[in-house]
Design an enzyme around this catalytic site. Structure first.
Site, PDB file in Angstrom:
ATOM      1  N   ARG A 138      42.131  27.867  19.134  1.00 45.47           N
ATOM      2  CA  ARG A 138      41.137  27.581  18.201  1.00 45.47           C
ATOM      3  C   ARG A 138      40.863  28.949  17.035  1.00 45.47           C
ATOM      4  O   ARG A 138      41.423  28.547  15.937  1.00 45.47           O
ATOM      5  CB  ARG A 138      39.542  27.428  18.971  1.00 45.47           C
ATOM      6  CG  ARG A 138      38.649  26.694  18.173  1.00 45.47           C
ATOM      7  CD  ARG A 138      37.920  27.619  17.357  1.00 45.47           C
ATOM      8  NE  ARG A 138      37.360  28.893  18.211  1.00 45.47           N
ATOM      9  CZ  ARG A 138      36.635  29.763  17.436  1.00 45.47           C
ATOM     10  NH1 ARG A 138      36.510  29.625  16.057  1.00 45.47           N
ATOM     11  NH2 ARG A 138      35.963  30.886  18.001  1.00 45.47           N
TER      12      ARG A 138
ATOM     13  N   CYS B 202      41.042  35.882   9.240  1.00 46.75           N
ATOM     14  CA  CYS B 202      39.597  35.716   8.590  1.00 46.75           C
ATOM     15  C   CYS B 202      39.757  35.542   7.250  1.00 46.75           C
ATOM     16  O   CYS B 202      40.082  36.482   6.413  1.00 46.75           O
ATOM     17  CB  CYS B 202      38.945  36.866   9.166  1.00 46.75           C
ATOM     18  SG  CYS B 202      37.387  36.630   8.330  1.00 46.75           S
TER      19      CYS B 202
ATOM     20  N   ASN C 234      43.278  37.954  16.067  1.00 41.76           N
ATOM     21  CA  ASN C 234      42.786  38.543  17.037  1.00 41.76           C
ATOM     22  C   ASN C 234      43.955  39.454  17.943  1.00 41.76           C
ATOM     23  O   ASN C 234      45.066  39.215  17.604  1.00 41.76           O
ATOM     24  CB  ASN C 234      42.463  37.294  18.283  1.00 41.76           C
ATOM     25  CG  ASN C 234      41.538  36.460  17.689  1.00 41.76           C
ATOM     26  OD1 ASN C 234      40.317  36.749  17.601  1.00 41.76           O
ATOM     27  ND2 ASN C 234      41.838  35.121  17.237  1.00 41.76           N
TER      28      ASN C 234
HETATM   29 MG    MG Z   1      38.456  35.899  16.017  1.00 47.54          MG
END
Ligand code: MG
Length: 304
Positions: free
Chosen positions: A12, A244, A253
């Site tokens: 996700r 991002c 991440n």
């Molecule tokens: Mg994140």
């Protein structure tokens, strides 16, 4: 021995920030490999508009396949699936597929909230309420993501008191777990210690998760700082997928492989094997025609 939960968010949070879009079949292959490697908490996707986030198209189909996979394999009984639901419409799509958990998203700053989800922080929390009520009725767990808890690309350093207030509010609304996000990978270990110390004084540490990005190479150090304070839930993504869109240069991440390497060294129990994830990393890299950023996967484990 410490038990650590790894929340695998690659399917996700990772994929939704990647420009190469993977098919439902490819995502299902990833999910099965993650489960076989021992991951117990997997974020499967997001019930968002596919014209806005095409990477998440087919989340319903994927969750359906995932549920069937779990049903057919006794050894995956304990596997928990989470899906992001931004609002009631998302909830309605998700609920018939019986996810174990739904995740909601809020931001620590007004500017990030407006840019990212097009509403104020308070409006986003108001959208939470009916979803939480419905999830509770079905005994589905609720996870709250709080983003840009340390720094915001628009507002700079984020005051701790703002973050603490929002975490208080989320728990008051009966969110079961709050994931403290360093969305643009700007936090340092000093900030992490300071914030988690304060949060820990107000809330059970077992309800707090750390969500770190490795943009400035600080993710594992930040995880270590949080771990030392008793945090035992960490979000990570296979290979370090993600980024991002609002933070130039923001990498993904922290990679699951890197976190596992650290946890193995600390003799913390995760129940997850690194080697199959290294192989999965290379498979995803092939599909995306790029090398994923996890250093552990690039270098591999010691062979002798
Ligand atoms: Mg994140």
């Amino acid at each position: 021995m410490s038990q650590v939960q790894i929340v695998e968010v690659g399917l996700r949070d990772g994929l939704q920030n990647e420009s190469v879009h993977l098919s439902v079949d490819q995502r299902f292959e990833i999910l099965k490999s993650l489960a076989h490697a021992g991951l117990k908490r997997i974020e499967v996707g997001a019930f968002v508009r596919s014209d806005k986030v095409p990477q998440m198209a087919g989340t319903a189909e994927l969750l359906e396949l995932a549920q069937k996979f779990k049903k057919e394999n006794k050894k995956f009984r304990d596997l928990k699936y989470s899906v992001l639901v931004p609002n009631l419409r998302g909830w309605e799509e998700a609920e018939n597929l019986n996810p174990d958990e739904v995740a909601l998203f809020a931001s620590s700053t007004e500017s990030f909230s407006q840019k990212n989800i097009n509403c104020s922080i308070q409006e986003s929390l108001e959208r939470f309420a009916p979803v939480i009520a419905k999830a509770k009725k079905k005994k589905i767990k609720v996870r709250g993501y709080l983003s840009v808890c340390f720094g915001c690309p628009f507002e700079g350093k984020v005051p701790e008191k703002n973050v603490i207030k929002l975490v208080d509010q989320m728990f008051k609304m009966k969110v079961d777990e709050v994931s403290i996000g360093d969305t643009i990978g700007v936090a340092d270990a000093g900030q992490v210690k300071s914030l988690f110390k304060k949060l820990k004084n107000k809330h059970p540490i077992k309800k707090l998760a750390g969500h770190f990005h490795d943009t400035r190479g600080q993710a594992l150090v930040n995880i270590m700082a949080a771990y030392d304070l008793g945090v035992r839930i960490f979000d990570s993504s296979i290979g370090g997928l993600g980024g991002c869109p609002y933070a130039p240069g923001a990498t993904g991440n922290v990679s699951t492989e890197n976190v596992l390497y650290l946890m193995n060294g600390l003799k913390a129990k995760t129940g997850v094997e690194i080697q199959p994830l290294i192989e999965l990393n290379h498979q995803i890299g092939n599909w995306m025609s790029k090398s994923l950023p996890s250093q552990v996967s690039r270098a591999g484990l010691l062979k002798v």
